[in-house]
Structures are given as structure tokens and as C-alpha cells.
Enzyme design. Structure first.
Site, PDB file in Angstrom:
ATOM      1  N   ARG A   4     -10.745  -0.069  14.661  1.00 55.83           N
ATOM      2  CA  ARG A   4     -10.533   0.720  13.459  1.00 55.83           C
ATOM      3  C   ARG A   4     -11.401   0.083  12.373  1.00 55.83           C
ATOM      4  O   ARG A   4     -12.525   0.477  12.186  1.00 55.83           O
ATOM      5  CB  ARG A   4      -9.034   0.730  13.121  1.00 55.83           C
ATOM      6  CG  ARG A   4      -8.621   1.801  12.153  1.00 55.83           C
ATOM      7  CD  ARG A   4      -7.114   1.806  11.909  1.00 55.83           C
ATOM      8  NE  ARG A   4      -6.636   0.569  11.306  1.00 55.83           N
ATOM      9  CZ  ARG A   4      -5.404   0.401  10.838  1.00 55.83           C
ATOM     10  NH1 ARG A   4      -4.513   1.380  10.938  1.00 55.83           N
ATOM     11  NH2 ARG A   4      -5.029  -0.733  10.287  1.00 55.83           N
TER      12      ARG A   4
ATOM     13  N   TYR B 216      16.323  30.323   8.280  1.00 57.43           N
ATOM     14  CA  TYR B 216      15.137  31.043   8.760  1.00 57.43           C
ATOM     15  C   TYR B 216      15.131  31.156  10.278  1.00 57.43           C
ATOM     16  O   TYR B 216      15.446  30.200  10.990  1.00 57.43           O
ATOM     17  CB  TYR B 216      13.862  30.291   8.346  1.00 57.43           C
ATOM     18  CG  TYR B 216      13.459  30.487   6.910  1.00 57.43           C
ATOM     19  CD1 TYR B 216      13.136  31.752   6.425  1.00 57.43           C
ATOM     20  CD2 TYR B 216      13.362  29.402   6.055  1.00 57.43           C
ATOM     21  CE1 TYR B 216      12.742  31.922   5.105  1.00 57.43           C
ATOM     22  CE2 TYR B 216      12.952  29.561   4.735  1.00 57.43           C
ATOM     23  CZ  TYR B 216      12.646  30.834   4.261  1.00 57.43           C
ATOM     24  OH  TYR B 216      12.249  30.996   2.969  1.00 57.43           O
TER      25      TYR B 216
ATOM     26  N   LYS C 225       0.845  -1.202   0.000  1.00 52.31           N
ATOM     27  CA  LYS C 225       0.000   0.000   0.000  1.00 52.31           C
ATOM     28  C   LYS C 225       0.881   1.254   0.000  1.00 52.31           C
ATOM     29  O   LYS C 225       2.092   1.173   0.243  1.00 52.31           O
ATOM     30  CB  LYS C 225      -0.917  -0.015   1.228  1.00 52.31           C
ATOM     31  CG  LYS C 225      -0.178  -0.030   2.569  1.00 52.31           C
ATOM     32  CD  LYS C 225      -1.126  -0.373   3.717  1.00 52.31           C
ATOM     33  CE  LYS C 225      -0.383  -0.391   5.042  1.00 52.31           C
ATOM     34  NZ  LYS C 225      -1.243  -0.872   6.138  1.00 52.31           N
TER      35      LYS C 225
ATOM     36  N   MET D 161      11.952  24.573   2.894  1.00 47.16           N
ATOM     37  CA  MET D 161      11.129  23.804   1.966  1.00 47.16           C
ATOM     38  C   MET D 161      11.969  22.990   0.973  1.00 47.16           C
ATOM     39  O   MET D 161      11.698  21.819   0.708  1.00 47.16           O
ATOM     40  CB  MET D 161      10.196  24.742   1.184  1.00 47.16           C
ATOM     41  CG  MET D 161       9.219  24.009   0.279  1.00 47.16           C
ATOM     42  SD  MET D 161       8.198  25.131  -0.687  1.00 47.16           S
ATOM     43  CE  MET D 161       7.144  25.831   0.572  1.00 47.16           C
TER      44      MET D 161
HETATM   45  C1  LIG Z   1      -0.438  -1.786   6.818  1.00 48.61           C
HETATM   46  C2  LIG Z   1      -0.999  -3.090   7.253  1.00 48.61           C
HETATM   47  C3  LIG Z   1      -0.158  -4.215   7.360  1.00 48.61           C
HETATM   48  C4  LIG Z   1       1.336  -4.122   7.252  1.00 48.61           C
HETATM   49  O1  LIG Z   1       1.800  -3.602   8.478  1.00 48.61           O
HETATM   50  P1  LIG Z   1       3.372  -3.392   8.777  1.00 48.61           P
HETATM   51  O2  LIG Z   1       3.379  -2.973  10.187  1.00 48.61           O
HETATM   52  O3  LIG Z   1       3.819  -2.326   7.836  1.00 48.61           O
HETATM   53  O4  LIG Z   1       4.039  -4.684   8.539  1.00 48.61           O
HETATM   54  C5  LIG Z   1      -0.743  -5.432   7.641  1.00 48.61           C
HETATM   55  N1  LIG Z   1      -2.083  -5.535   7.838  1.00 48.61           N
HETATM   56  C6  LIG Z   1      -2.913  -4.474   7.762  1.00 48.61           C
HETATM   57  C7  LIG Z   1      -4.358  -4.660   7.997  1.00 48.61           C
HETATM   58  C8  LIG Z   1      -2.398  -3.208   7.482  1.00 48.61           C
HETATM   59  O5  LIG Z   1      -3.210  -2.152   7.441  1.00 48.61           O
END
Ligand SMILES: *Cc1c(COP(=O)(O)O)cnc(C)c1O
Length: 404
Positions: free
Chosen positions: A155, A276, A56, A329
Site C-alpha cells: 500500500r 420500505y 486520523k 435514511m
Molecule cells: C490507521 C493506522 C494505524 C492504527 O491502526 P489501528 O488498527 O486502528 O490500531 C497505525 N498505523 C498506520 C500506518 C495506520 O494507517
């Protein structure tokens, strides 16, 4: 009349690497061999469970396409993304038989896209399940879906009671469920009692889903031991080099290396300030390298130095140099006074991540976790892929993003 200075080119003329455009200000190198070595290590740790790959958020900033292709070539058969648009990008790089789950689930009218990209929703609500069923019945689609059960995160996921209510129909083969899963709250804390509570809750409910593979562990969960591994583990962060065991040494290899160009070297007098707000004062005659990267590139402003606090380091000419003043930036200043004179030239690269500066070290200076460091890596860097499947090109051109 003032003397005209003798002007001549003094910048570094060496190209960054054959893969990098000559004018690149920053270079992000992703080591696909290290990625694959990390996947194999996790797979070995979890065997006989299957090891998936979580890709992801553009594969945690490392690039969906190259990462998906490298993991698939290494033998990874199951992938997770967060959204349908990520599924589209992942599917383009994956073999048709790879299973692809979309963690953030199903909406009405998204069924056609699930079929088009041959991916599976992770369903966490009974109404969502009903909507999925309507789509599957109407179209005879049987691509599969996961059921997410909440065991404490609050969640995503069905309550245990809701999960129990669908068991008779799941076991009758309704819904075409191909995975039952839950997600750990604090897996990176070995001794947090919530791990055992979630394990017990998940084990009990998952065992009622007869014949459906079960999955609980993310990266850190794999290291909680065999009982947490079930049939499938879902590592993300550890694949990309984040330490899944923050209470111990990092068993993973670094995957990401980030270098940015030195665009100016200047002398600063004792008592002058840099950057800055004038928050950092030179305590001696000081040499400063100005580096072409900043918070717009995902190098957080929290890593700044001031007169009271040391910020992050960068590596220049093989030596660690402290940041001087605020990260802005597009620019970072580094104190290079302790390097031998004339070792640093305009056009050379400074290492911001890699060569011993780990994602977790940067995260510490950024006031966050390695996950956010990786997913914040900006779009202005040239991206270079090292290693990976033989057929992979050494560079995947990225569309240049306009500077903000
Ligand atoms: C992002 C996610 C993972 C992977 O988690 P990591 O801690 O990056 O290994 C696994 N399962 C779900 C449901 C997630 O949202």
C-alpha cells in the site's frame, strides 16, 4: 358525527441531559475517561515502548480536538493523522512539543503547511523524499519526518531495496528522519504466518537505521507480543473500544454511546408489513417504536430485518428489541411488543450503541468492521464529551449539518 378524541401531551418530557439541546434527535456520548483508560492499558502492555495515539478520520469519528487533548493530558506524546487538514485540527488541540505525523505523506508545495502545523510527513517513496529534502534545504526546516517501509501490505512505503539505498545518507544525518515504520497486514490474526514474515523483514531493515526509533504495531500488533512493539506502538481502533483481539474477549472499554429519539409509537396489525419494500411482516399484533436515526447517520441499512433474517437490536427501556423491517435514511423501526405496555413514550431515547451493544456487534450486523462503524457515525447527532482533562468543556458544540 365522530367523537373528537381527547388530545393531550403524552410525550416524554424529561430532558436527555443538561448537555443536550432539548430538540436533539440523537446523542453521541464519547467517554474520554474510557478512552484514556484504554490508552493507559495499551501503554502498559507495550512498555518500555512509547505508546502513540492514532487520531486520523476525526479520531475514528470521536472528535479530533477533545480526543487529542485528552490523550495529551494523559501523557501521550506522539500522534498520527492521515492528512494535512487533520493535522491542522489536531495541532490546534495539542501542546507544541507533541510530535504529529501525517500518514499519507508529502506533496510538492505542501511543505509550508508542514511547517505551519509543525507536523511530520510519513514518507513512502524516494521521489517524495527528494521533494521533502528540497523543501527542507530551501527553508532550513528541520521538523522531522518518518520513513515508511513496505513489508507486505503493498500500500504505502518504500521497498526494502529502496530503503537500503538511503541508509548511508540517513545515517549521515541527512533528511532529519525521526522514525522508521512499517504496517502489519493481518495483525488481528494471531496465527497468520505473515506476522512473523513482516516482523523479520522489518527488524532486519530497521536495525540498519542507526539510532532512529522504529515502529511496527497498530492496535492488534501490540497484542502479538513484545517483539512487535519496537520503540513506538501506534494504536488507533483499540483506543476507541474496538476489540484488537477478535479471537478473544475485548480487553478494551467501550468509548462511544449512541442514543436516538423515539419519534412515534404505533400499533401494527398481524399480517401488516413495516417499512420500505414491506419486507418484514408482523406475526402478531405488534407495537413498533419509530426511532430517529438511519443510514444517513451511519446506521447501516445492512442491519435491517426481514421475514427471513434478524437484523440488529436496539435497547429500549433496558431491554433489547429487534429492528423491524428496513433501516431507512432517517428512521429505524423496532419491535417493542415484548415490553410491558405503556413503558415506551414518544420522546424517550433508544440505545443503538452502548449498554452492551458493542461496536463490534454493530459491525457484525452492518457487514463490516468496528473501524467503519465508528468512522461512519453521522454529523446529525449532538455530541457530548464525558470526563477527560478537568479543563475540558462537557460539550463541544458541532456545527449542525443539513439533513440530506
Ligand atoms: C490507521 C493506522 C494505524 C492504527 O491502526 P489501528 O488498527 O486502528 O490500531 C497505525 N498505523 C498506520 C500506518 C495506520 O494507517
Amino acid at each position: 358525527m365522530t367523537a373528537v378524541p381527547d388530545l393531550k401531551p403524552t410525550g416524554d418530557a424529561k430532558p436527555a441531559s443538561p448537555d443536550v439541546p432539548a430538540g436533539a434527535n440523537g446523542v453521541l456520548t464519547i467517554d474520554l475517561d474510557a478512552l484514556v483508560a484504554n490508552w493507559r492499558k495499551l501503554e502498559k502492555t507495550a512498555v518500555p515502548a512509547e505508546c502513540a495515539g492514532v487520531i486520523k478520520a476525526d479520531a475514528y469519528g470521536c472528535g479530533t480536538g477533545p480526543v487529542a487533548a485528552a490523550l495529551a493530558a494523559a501523557g501521550c506524546k506522539t500522534f498520527f493523522v492521515a492528512t494535512l487538514s487533520e493535522a491542522k485540527a489536531a495541532r490546534a488541540a495539542l501542546p507544541e512539543q507533541a510530535a504529529l505525523y501525517v500518514l499519507n505523506g508529502f506533496f510538492q508545495n505542501s511543505g509550508e503547511d508542514y511547517a505551519k502545523y509543525n507536523c511530520r510527513p510519513v514518507i513512502g517513496d524516494l521521489n517524495e523524499l527528494a521533494e521533502w529534502d528540497v523543501f527542507c534545504r530551501r527553508t532550513s526546516w528541520s521538523g522531522g519526518a518518518a520513513i515508511h517501509i513496505d513489508t507486505g501490505m503493498n500500500r504505502l512505503g518504500l521497498t526494502i531495496a529502496a530503503a537500503q539505498s538511503i541508509i548511508p545518507r540517513i545515517n549521515a544525518g541527512d533528511h532529519g528522519i525521526t522514525l522508521v515504520m512499517s504496517h502489519l497486514v493481518s495483525a488481528e490474526q494471531l496465527n497468520n504466518p505473515i506476522n512473523a514474515r513482516q516482523l523479520a523483514a522489518f527488524r532486519s531493515i530497521a536495525s540498519e537505521f542507526a539510532g532512529v526509533p522504529a515502529s511496527l504495531a497498530n492496535s492488534s500488533g501490540i497484542f502479538l507480543g513484545a517483539p512487535f512493539q519496537f520503540d513506538l506502538v501506534r494504536p488507533g481502533a483499540a483506543l476507541y473500544g474496538v476489540n484488537p483481539t477478535p479471537e478473544a474477549d475485548n480487553p478494551m472499554q467501550g468509548v462511544v454511546d449512541l442514543r436516538a429519539r423515539i419519534v412515534q409509537v404505533r400499533e401494527v396489525e398481524r399480517g401488516d408489513t413495516v417499512g420500505y419494500g414491506g419486507t418484514w411482516t408482523a406475526r402478531r399484533p405488534t407495537r413498533i417504536a419509530i426511532i430517529s436515526a438511519g443510514y444517513a447517520d451511519g446506521y447501516f441499512r445492512a442491519a435491517s430485518s426481514n421475514d427471513g433474517t434478524r437484523g440488529a437490536n436496539v435497547i429500549i427501556a433496558g431491554k433489547r428489541c429487534p429492528i423491524a423491517g428496513r433501516v431507512s435514511m432517517d428512521l429505524i423501526a423496532a419491535d417493542i411488543t415484548d415490553l410491558p405496555p405503556k413503558t415506551v413514550r414518544r420522546g424517550q431515547f433508544a440505545t443503538l450503541l452502548g449498554d452492551g451493544i458493542t461496536v463490534d456487534e454493530l459491525a457484525h450486523h452492518f457487514g463490516t468492521i468496528g473501524y467503519e462503524v465508528l468512522t461512519s457515525l453521522g454529523p446529525r447527532y449532538a455530541r457530548v464529551y464525558k470526563g477527560g482533562p478537568a479543563a475540558a468543556p462537557s460539550e463541544t458544540p458541532q456545527p449542525a449539518a443539513p439533513a440530506p
